[in-house]
Design an enzyme around this catalytic site. Sequence first.
Site, PDB file in Angstrom:
ATOM      1  N   LYS A 113       2.368   4.399 -10.546  1.00 21.94           N
ATOM      2  CA  LYS A 113       3.071   4.411  -9.312  1.00 21.94           C
ATOM      3  C   LYS A 113       4.569   4.161  -9.244  1.00 21.94           C
ATOM      4  O   LYS A 113       5.174   3.725 -10.512  1.00 21.94           O
ATOM      5  CB  LYS A 113       2.466   3.008  -8.237  1.00 21.94           C
ATOM      6  CG  LYS A 113       0.969   3.512  -8.121  1.00 21.94           C
ATOM      7  CD  LYS A 113       0.465   2.401  -7.089  1.00 21.94           C
ATOM      8  CE  LYS A 113      -0.950   2.341  -6.824  1.00 21.94           C
ATOM      9  NZ  LYS A 113      -1.643   1.641  -5.972  1.00 21.94           N
TER      10      LYS A 113
ATOM     11  N   TYR B 100      -4.503   9.574   0.112  1.00 24.48           N
ATOM     12  CA  TYR B 100      -5.142   8.272   0.488  1.00 24.48           C
ATOM     13  C   TYR B 100      -5.833   8.357   1.649  1.00 24.48           C
ATOM     14  O   TYR B 100      -6.102   7.147   2.308  1.00 24.48           O
ATOM     15  CB  TYR B 100      -4.194   7.157   0.639  1.00 24.48           C
ATOM     16  CG  TYR B 100      -3.742   6.527  -0.904  1.00 24.48           C
ATOM     17  CD1 TYR B 100      -4.680   5.894  -1.652  1.00 24.48           C
ATOM     18  CD2 TYR B 100      -2.531   6.104  -1.059  1.00 24.48           C
ATOM     19  CE1 TYR B 100      -4.581   5.354  -2.643  1.00 24.48           C
ATOM     20  CE2 TYR B 100      -2.205   5.770  -2.564  1.00 24.48           C
ATOM     21  CZ  TYR B 100      -3.258   5.024  -3.081  1.00 24.48           C
ATOM     22  OH  TYR B 100      -2.917   4.297  -4.288  1.00 24.48           O
TER      23      TYR B 100
ATOM     24  N   PHE C 152      -3.276  -1.385   6.055  1.00 26.79           N
ATOM     25  CA  PHE C 152      -2.178  -1.057   5.276  1.00 26.79           C
ATOM     26  C   PHE C 152      -1.960   0.303   4.939  1.00 26.79           C
ATOM     27  O   PHE C 152      -1.036   0.620   4.031  1.00 26.79           O
ATOM     28  CB  PHE C 152      -2.371  -1.901   3.827  1.00 26.79           C
ATOM     29  CG  PHE C 152      -3.630  -1.400   3.275  1.00 26.79           C
ATOM     30  CD1 PHE C 152      -3.844  -0.266   2.476  1.00 26.79           C
ATOM     31  CD2 PHE C 152      -5.135  -2.088   3.507  1.00 26.79           C
ATOM     32  CE1 PHE C 152      -5.091   0.009   1.724  1.00 26.79           C
ATOM     33  CE2 PHE C 152      -6.205  -1.692   2.777  1.00 26.79           C
ATOM     34  CZ  PHE C 152      -6.086  -0.781   1.981  1.00 26.79           C
TER      35      PHE C 152
ATOM     36  N   ARG D 188     -11.014   1.577 -15.018  1.00 24.89           N
ATOM     37  CA  ARG D 188     -10.968   0.624 -13.802  1.00 24.89           C
ATOM     38  C   ARG D 188     -10.830  -0.859 -14.571  1.00 24.89           C
ATOM     39  O   ARG D 188     -10.067  -1.698 -13.966  1.00 24.89           O
ATOM     40  CB  ARG D 188     -12.167   0.596 -12.847  1.00 24.89           C
ATOM     41  CG  ARG D 188     -12.455   1.796 -11.989  1.00 24.89           C
ATOM     42  CD  ARG D 188     -11.168   1.777 -11.008  1.00 24.89           C
ATOM     43  NE  ARG D 188     -11.347   0.723  -9.932  1.00 24.89           N
ATOM     44  CZ  ARG D 188     -10.609   0.746  -8.794  1.00 24.89           C
ATOM     45  NH1 ARG D 188      -9.807   1.797  -8.458  1.00 24.89           N
ATOM     46  NH2 ARG D 188     -10.757  -0.340  -8.189  1.00 24.89           N
TER      47      ARG D 188
ATOM     48  N   ARG E 218      -2.585  -4.175 -14.533  1.00 27.54           N
ATOM     49  CA  ARG E 218      -1.977  -4.854 -13.197  1.00 27.54           C
ATOM     50  C   ARG E 218      -1.325  -6.345 -13.746  1.00 27.54           C
ATOM     51  O   ARG E 218      -0.495  -6.711 -12.920  1.00 27.54           O
ATOM     52  CB  ARG E 218      -3.024  -4.743 -12.116  1.00 27.54           C
ATOM     53  CG  ARG E 218      -2.989  -3.341 -11.646  1.00 27.54           C
ATOM     54  CD  ARG E 218      -4.261  -3.047 -10.740  1.00 27.54           C
ATOM     55  NE  ARG E 218      -4.000  -1.883  -9.671  1.00 27.54           N
ATOM     56  CZ  ARG E 218      -5.158  -1.302  -9.081  1.00 27.54           C
ATOM     57  NH1 ARG E 218      -6.324  -1.935  -9.045  1.00 27.54           N
ATOM     58  NH2 ARG E 218      -4.807  -0.273  -8.666  1.00 27.54           N
TER      59      ARG E 218
ATOM     60  N   ASN F 143       1.256  -2.601  -7.371  1.00 29.43           N
ATOM     61  CA  ASN F 143       0.501  -2.917  -8.313  1.00 29.43           C
ATOM     62  C   ASN F 143       0.319  -1.914  -9.584  1.00 29.43           C
ATOM     63  O   ASN F 143      -0.536  -1.800 -10.434  1.00 29.43           O
ATOM     64  CB  ASN F 143      -0.989  -2.999  -7.728  1.00 29.43           C
ATOM     65  CG  ASN F 143      -1.582  -1.907  -7.231  1.00 29.43           C
ATOM     66  OD1 ASN F 143      -1.251  -0.995  -7.382  1.00 29.43           O
ATOM     67  ND2 ASN F 143      -2.701  -2.222  -6.620  1.00 29.43           N
TER      68      ASN F 143
ATOM     69  N   HIS G 137      -2.857   3.513 -10.373  1.00 34.12           N
ATOM     70  CA  HIS G 137      -3.920   3.803  -9.469  1.00 34.12           C
ATOM     71  C   HIS G 137      -5.109   4.456 -10.543  1.00 34.12           C
ATOM     72  O   HIS G 137      -4.779   5.099 -11.388  1.00 34.12           O
ATOM     73  CB  HIS G 137      -3.673   5.108  -8.598  1.00 34.12           C
ATOM     74  CG  HIS G 137      -4.848   5.772  -8.130  1.00 34.12           C
ATOM     75  ND1 HIS G 137      -5.494   5.260  -6.946  1.00 34.12           N
ATOM     76  CD2 HIS G 137      -5.527   6.791  -8.202  1.00 34.12           C
ATOM     77  CE1 HIS G 137      -6.575   5.834  -6.687  1.00 34.12           C
ATOM     78  NE2 HIS G 137      -6.711   6.890  -7.585  1.00 34.12           N
TER      79      HIS G 137
ATOM     80  N   GLU H 104      -9.895  13.735  -7.058  1.00 36.77           N
ATOM     81  CA  GLU H 104      -8.438  13.480  -7.201  1.00 36.77           C
ATOM     82  C   GLU H 104      -7.988  14.365  -8.297  1.00 36.77           C
ATOM     83  O   GLU H 104      -6.705  14.503  -8.262  1.00 36.77           O
ATOM     84  CB  GLU H 104      -8.444  11.898  -7.396  1.00 36.77           C
ATOM     85  CG  GLU H 104      -8.875  11.142  -6.358  1.00 36.77           C
ATOM     86  CD  GLU H 104      -8.781   9.482  -6.732  1.00 36.77           C
ATOM     87  OE1 GLU H 104      -9.135   8.762  -5.693  1.00 36.77           O
ATOM     88  OE2 GLU H 104      -8.335   9.328  -7.969  1.00 36.77           O
TER      89      GLU H 104
HETATM   90  O1  CDP Z   1      -6.241   0.850  -6.231  1.00 38.22           O
HETATM   91  P1  CDP Z   1      -7.631   0.183  -5.977  1.00 38.22           P
HETATM   92  O2  CDP Z   1      -8.691   1.025  -5.848  1.00 38.22           O
HETATM   93  O3  CDP Z   1      -7.763  -1.112  -6.865  1.00 38.22           O
HETATM   94  O4  CDP Z   1      -7.654  -0.440  -4.146  1.00 38.22           O
HETATM   95  P2  CDP Z   1      -8.020   0.181  -2.975  1.00 38.22           P
HETATM   96  O5  CDP Z   1      -8.633  -0.828  -2.288  1.00 38.22           O
HETATM   97  O6  CDP Z   1      -8.528   1.677  -3.128  1.00 38.22           O
HETATM   98  O7  CDP Z   1      -6.667   0.159  -2.268  1.00 38.22           O
HETATM   99  C1  CDP Z   1      -5.826   1.190  -2.489  1.00 38.22           C
HETATM  100  C2  CDP Z   1      -4.247   0.757  -2.723  1.00 38.22           C
HETATM  101  O8  CDP Z   1      -4.045   0.207  -1.497  1.00 38.22           O
HETATM  102  C3  CDP Z   1      -4.156  -0.417  -3.438  1.00 38.22           C
HETATM  103  O9  CDP Z   1      -3.765  -0.021  -4.957  1.00 38.22           O
HETATM  104  C4  CDP Z   1      -3.027  -1.307  -3.007  1.00 38.22           C
HETATM  105  O10 CDP Z   1      -1.778  -0.619  -3.716  1.00 38.22           O
HETATM  106  C5  CDP Z   1      -3.123  -0.941  -1.643  1.00 38.22           C
HETATM  107  N1  CDP Z   1      -3.441  -2.068  -0.987  1.00 38.22           N
HETATM  108  C6  CDP Z   1      -2.456  -2.756   0.003  1.00 38.22           C
HETATM  109  O11 CDP Z   1      -1.454  -2.398  -0.041  1.00 38.22           O
HETATM  110  N2  CDP Z   1      -3.099  -3.988   0.448  1.00 38.22           N
HETATM  111  C7  CDP Z   1      -4.280  -4.224   0.759  1.00 38.22           C
HETATM  112  N3  CDP Z   1      -4.769  -5.365   1.277  1.00 38.22           N
HETATM  113  C8  CDP Z   1      -5.270  -3.613  -0.142  1.00 38.22           C
HETATM  114  C9  CDP Z   1      -4.795  -2.600  -1.004  1.00 38.22           C
HETATM  115 MG    MG Z   2      -8.987   2.612  -4.696  1.00 37.89          MG
END
Ligand code: CDP
Ligand code: MG
Length: 136
Positions: free
Chosen positions: A12, A52, A60, A88, A105, A115, A118, A129
Site C-alpha cells: 500500500k 474494494y 471506512f 494472511r 503489519r 497497514n 493487502h 483480485e
Molecule cells: O485488509 P484486511 O483483509 O485485513 O481487512 P478488511 O477488513 O478486509 O479491511 C480492508 C482494509 O480497510 C484494511 O486493510 C484497512 O486498511 C481498512 N480498514 C479501516 O481503515 N478501518 C477499519 N475499521 C477496518 C478496515
Molecule cells: Mg480484506
Amino acid sequence: MSNTEQTLSIIKPDAVERNLVEKIKNIFVKNNLNIKDSKKLHLTKDEAAEFYKVHQSKPFYNDLCTYLSSGPIVVMILEGENAVMSYRKLMGATNPKDAEENTIRKLYGISIDKNSVHGSDSLDNASKEIRFFFKN
Ligand code: CDP
Ligand code: MG
C-alpha cells in the site's frame, strides 16, 4: 499432499512511500511465497472503489478508497503452498496493534488504515483480485 495456490498482494501507499518494497518482497521469498508477477501503479479513486467494492457499506469505505489511490502501490501475484492463508498469517491482523510479532503489519504497519499490505482472504477472492490487476 501439495496444495499450490496463488494470492494477490498489494504493498500500500504508506509502505511504498517509506521504501519498504524490497524489504517486504524479501520477506515473501523467505517465506516460500514466490513472486510470479509484480507491477507498480497508481489507482484512480474510481478504480480503488471498484477493487474494494465488498466494503462499500462500511463507514471506512470512502477513506479507504481515497487512501489506496493516494500514491503508487505495488501489486503482486504470490504463489506457494497454501498461499492464501499462509500469506494472511504472514501479513498479520488488520490493526497493526493486534498483529503478532514478526508479521509484516507488526513490523511496518502504522495504523489500521495505513497497514502497509493487502492480501486476498479466500481462494475465490484471490482469483478475482488477480484478474482485476493482471487481465490478459
Ligand atoms: O485488509 P484486511 O483483509 O485485513 O481487512 P478488511 O477488513 O478486509 O479491511 C480492508 C482494509 O480497510 C484494511 O486493510 C484497512 O486498511 C481498512 N480498514 C479501516 O481503515 N478501518 C477499519 N475499521 C477496518 C478496515
Ligand atoms: Mg480484506
